[in-house]
Scaffold this active site. Structure first.
Site, PDB file in Angstrom:
ATOM      1  N   LYS A   1       0.830  -1.263  -0.026  1.00  0.00           N
ATOM      2  CA  LYS A   1       0.050  -0.006   0.068  1.00  0.00           C
ATOM      3  C   LYS A   1       0.850   1.327  -0.083  1.00  0.00           C
ATOM      4  O   LYS A   1       0.412   2.169  -0.628  1.00  0.00           O
ATOM      5  CB  LYS A   1      -1.202   0.113   1.281  1.00  0.00           C
ATOM      6  CG  LYS A   1      -2.173  -0.944   1.174  1.00  0.00           C
ATOM      7  CD  LYS A   1      -3.276  -0.509   2.004  1.00  0.00           C
ATOM      8  CE  LYS A   1      -4.107  -1.542   2.174  1.00  0.00           C
ATOM      9  NZ  LYS A   1      -5.367  -1.392   3.027  1.00  0.00           N
TER      10      LYS A   1
ATOM     11  N   LYS B   1      -5.155 -10.158  -7.143  1.00  0.00           N
ATOM     12  CA  LYS B   1      -6.361 -10.418  -6.402  1.00  0.00           C
ATOM     13  C   LYS B   1      -7.482  -9.256  -6.851  1.00  0.00           C
ATOM     14  O   LYS B   1      -7.236  -8.230  -7.326  1.00  0.00           O
ATOM     15  CB  LYS B   1      -5.927  -9.856  -5.082  1.00  0.00           C
ATOM     16  CG  LYS B   1      -6.816 -10.025  -3.815  1.00  0.00           C
ATOM     17  CD  LYS B   1      -6.186  -9.603  -2.398  1.00  0.00           C
ATOM     18  CE  LYS B   1      -6.014  -8.029  -2.330  1.00  0.00           C
ATOM     19  NZ  LYS B   1      -5.864  -7.755  -0.946  1.00  0.00           N
TER      20      LYS B   1
ATOM     21  N   LYS C   1     -10.809  -3.344  -4.458  1.00  0.00           N
ATOM     22  CA  LYS C   1     -11.458  -2.151  -4.429  1.00  0.00           C
ATOM     23  C   LYS C   1     -10.399  -1.225  -5.510  1.00  0.00           C
ATOM     24  O   LYS C   1     -10.992   0.010  -6.041  1.00  0.00           O
ATOM     25  CB  LYS C   1     -11.737  -1.562  -3.317  1.00  0.00           C
ATOM     26  CG  LYS C   1     -12.440  -2.212  -2.416  1.00  0.00           C
ATOM     27  CD  LYS C   1     -12.525  -1.884  -0.920  1.00  0.00           C
ATOM     28  CE  LYS C   1     -13.661  -2.626   0.076  1.00  0.00           C
ATOM     29  NZ  LYS C   1     -13.364  -2.173   1.356  1.00  0.00           N
TER      30      LYS C   1
END
Ligand code: AMP
Ligand code: TRP
Length: 346
Positions: free
Chosen positions: A115, A207, A210
Site C-alpha cells: 500500500k 487479487k 477495490k
C-alpha cells in the site's frame, strides 16, 4: 490455555466499492457464522483514514458497508453491527499494543509495503500501524475466531503474537488479578472455502480489489444484472474447455478463479462444479455463472439501495451496535489498565 468464551469478530473497511471478493471471502461467511456464534461485525472507519478519504464520501461509505452487511443477511438484533470510531476502546487498546508490538514485526508486514508503494516516506504513520489497530479491534472483545479473506492472514498472525507477548509480559499481574494464565485468547483465523482469494476478472494472478483501476476487474455488490452479465462475459479465460478434475485447473488461474466463484456462490466445492461442468466450453459455463451471480447478488444490491435511502435507520443500527460493543469492550479495557498498572478512576 484457559477456555475463552467463543466470540467472532471481523471488520470491513468503508473504502471504495464492495466487490465479490469482499462478499465471498468475508461477508457471506459472516452471515453463516451467526448460526453458531455470538458475532461482532465492525465497519472499520479508523482503518479507512490510514489513506486519504474525502469526509462526505467516508460518511456515505460507512452507511453503505452497513447496508451491505444487513442486505447480505447479518441480523443486527442477533449480531453486533457497529462502526469502529464510535467505540473508543479500539484506539485506546491500540496505543497499549503499540507498546507491546515490536518494530521488527511491523517491518515484515507485506500489506504495508504494497500500500505504501515506492513513496514510503510519504505514507501515514497510521498506515504503518494499521495491523496493531486490527489486533486491538479483535482483542478488545477477546474474540476467539476471525473470519477473513486470505490477504489478512499475516495480520492475524501479528494479532496472535501481540496477544502472546502481552500474556507473557504481564503474566504476574494477570495471575494476581485473577485472570489465570492468559488475559487474551490466541485468536483463530477462519480463512478458507473456494473463495478465500477471489482474483481479478481481467487477470487471474491478481487479487480482485477495490483499488484496481479497471471496473471490469471486479463485480461490485451494487452492480445491476446488465453490468454483472457484461463483466462475466468479458472475463479473461483460456482456450481450453473446463477440466473434469481439480488437477486440471493448475496453471489456469482464470479458469480456477471462475470455478471458485461459481462454487462459493452455489455453496458447493470446486469438485462439485467440475463434476457438472467438466468438458464444457467457457461460453456455456459463463452463461450459467451469469445466471447464478445475478440470482445471488441482485437481491443484495437491491436491498442495499433500499437501506441506504434511509440513513436514519442505518445510523440507529450503528448506535445500538456501538453501545452493545462498548458494553463488552469497556470492562476488558479496564482490566487491561489494571494489569498494566495504570491508576484508574473508580
Ligand atoms: P477490506 O475491504 O480490505 O476491508 O476487506 C474486507 C474483507 O474482504 C477482508 O476479510 C478481506 O480479507 C476480504 N477480501 C478482500 N478482497 C478479497 C478477495 N479478492 N478475495 C477474498 N476475500 C477478500
Ligand atoms: N484489515 C482488514 C481488511 O482490510 C479489516 C479489519 C480491520 C479487520 N480490523 C479487523 C478484519 C479485525 C478482521 C478483524 O480486510
Amino acid at each position: 490455555m484457559p477456555a475463552f468464551k467463543e466470540l467472532v469478530f471481523s471488520g470491513v473497511q468503508p473504502t471504495g466499492n464492495l466487490h465479490l471478493g469482499n462478499y465471498l471471502g468475508a461477508i457471506k461467511r459472516f452471515v453463516a457464522m451467526q448460526a453458531q456464534f455470538d458475532c461482532l461485525y465492525c465497519v472499520v472507519d479508523l482503518h479507512a483514514i490510514t489513506v486519504w478519504q474525502d469526509p462526505a464520501e467516508l460518511t456515505r461509505q460507512i452507511r453503505e458497508v452497513t447496508a451491505a452487511f444487513l442486505a447480505a443477511g447479518i441480523d443486527p438484533a442477533r449480531s453486533v453491527v457497529f462502526n469502529q470510531s464510535q467505540v473508543p476502546q479500539h484506539a485506546e487498546l491500540a496505543w497499549i499494543f503499540n507498546c507491546v508490538a515490536r518494530l521488527g514485526w511491523l517491518n515484515r508486514m507485506t500489506q504495508f509495503k504494497e500500500k505504501a508503494g515506492k513513496d514510503r516516506e510519504n505514507a501515514s504513520v497510521g498506515l504503518y500501524d494499521y495491523p496493531v489497530l486490527m489486533a486491538a479491534d479483535i482483542l478488545a472483545y477477546r474474540a476467539t475466531h476471525v473470519p477473513v479473506g486470505e490477504d489478512q492472514k499475516q495480520h492475524l498472525e501479528l494479532t496472535r503474537d501481540i496477544a502472546q507477548k502481552f500474556n507473557n509480559d504481564f503474566a504476574g499481574a494477570i495471575a494476581e488479578q485473577g485472570h489465570g494464565e492468559a488475559f487474551f485468547p490466541i485468536t483463530e483465523p477462519l480463512i478458507g472455502g473456494p473463495a478465500a482469494r477471489v482474483m481479478s476478472l481481467r487477470d487471474g494472478t491478481k487479487k480482485m480489489s477495490k483499488s484496481d483501476p479497471s471496473d471490469y476487474s471486479r463485480i461490485n455488490l451494487t452492480d445491476d444484472s446488465d453490468a454483472i452479465a457484461q463483466k462475466v462475459r468479458k472475463a479473461k479465460t483460456d482456450a481450453e474447455p473446463l477440466p473434469s478434475e481439480i488437477a486440471g485447473l493448475e496453471k489456469r488461474p482464470e479458469a480456477d478463479n471462475l470455478v471458485g466463484i461459481f462454487a462459493a456462490l452455489s455453496d458447493a466445492t470446486r469438485e462439485d462444479v467440475l463434476r457438472d461442468y467438466g468438458g464444457a466450453q467457457f461460453s456455456a459455463f459463463k452463461g450459467a455463472l451469469v445466471d447464478l451471480a445475478v440470482a445471488k447478488l441482485g437481491p443484495i444490491g437491491a436491498e442495499m439501495q433500499r437501506l441506504v435511502a434511509d440513513p436514519g435507520h442505518i445510523d440507529a443500527v450503528l448506535a445500538d451496535g456501538a453501545a452493545r460493543a462498548e458494553a463488552i469492550a469497556a470492562p476488558n479495557i479496564a482490566a487491561v489498565k489494571d494489569i498494566v498498572g495504570f491508576v484508574r478512576r473508580r
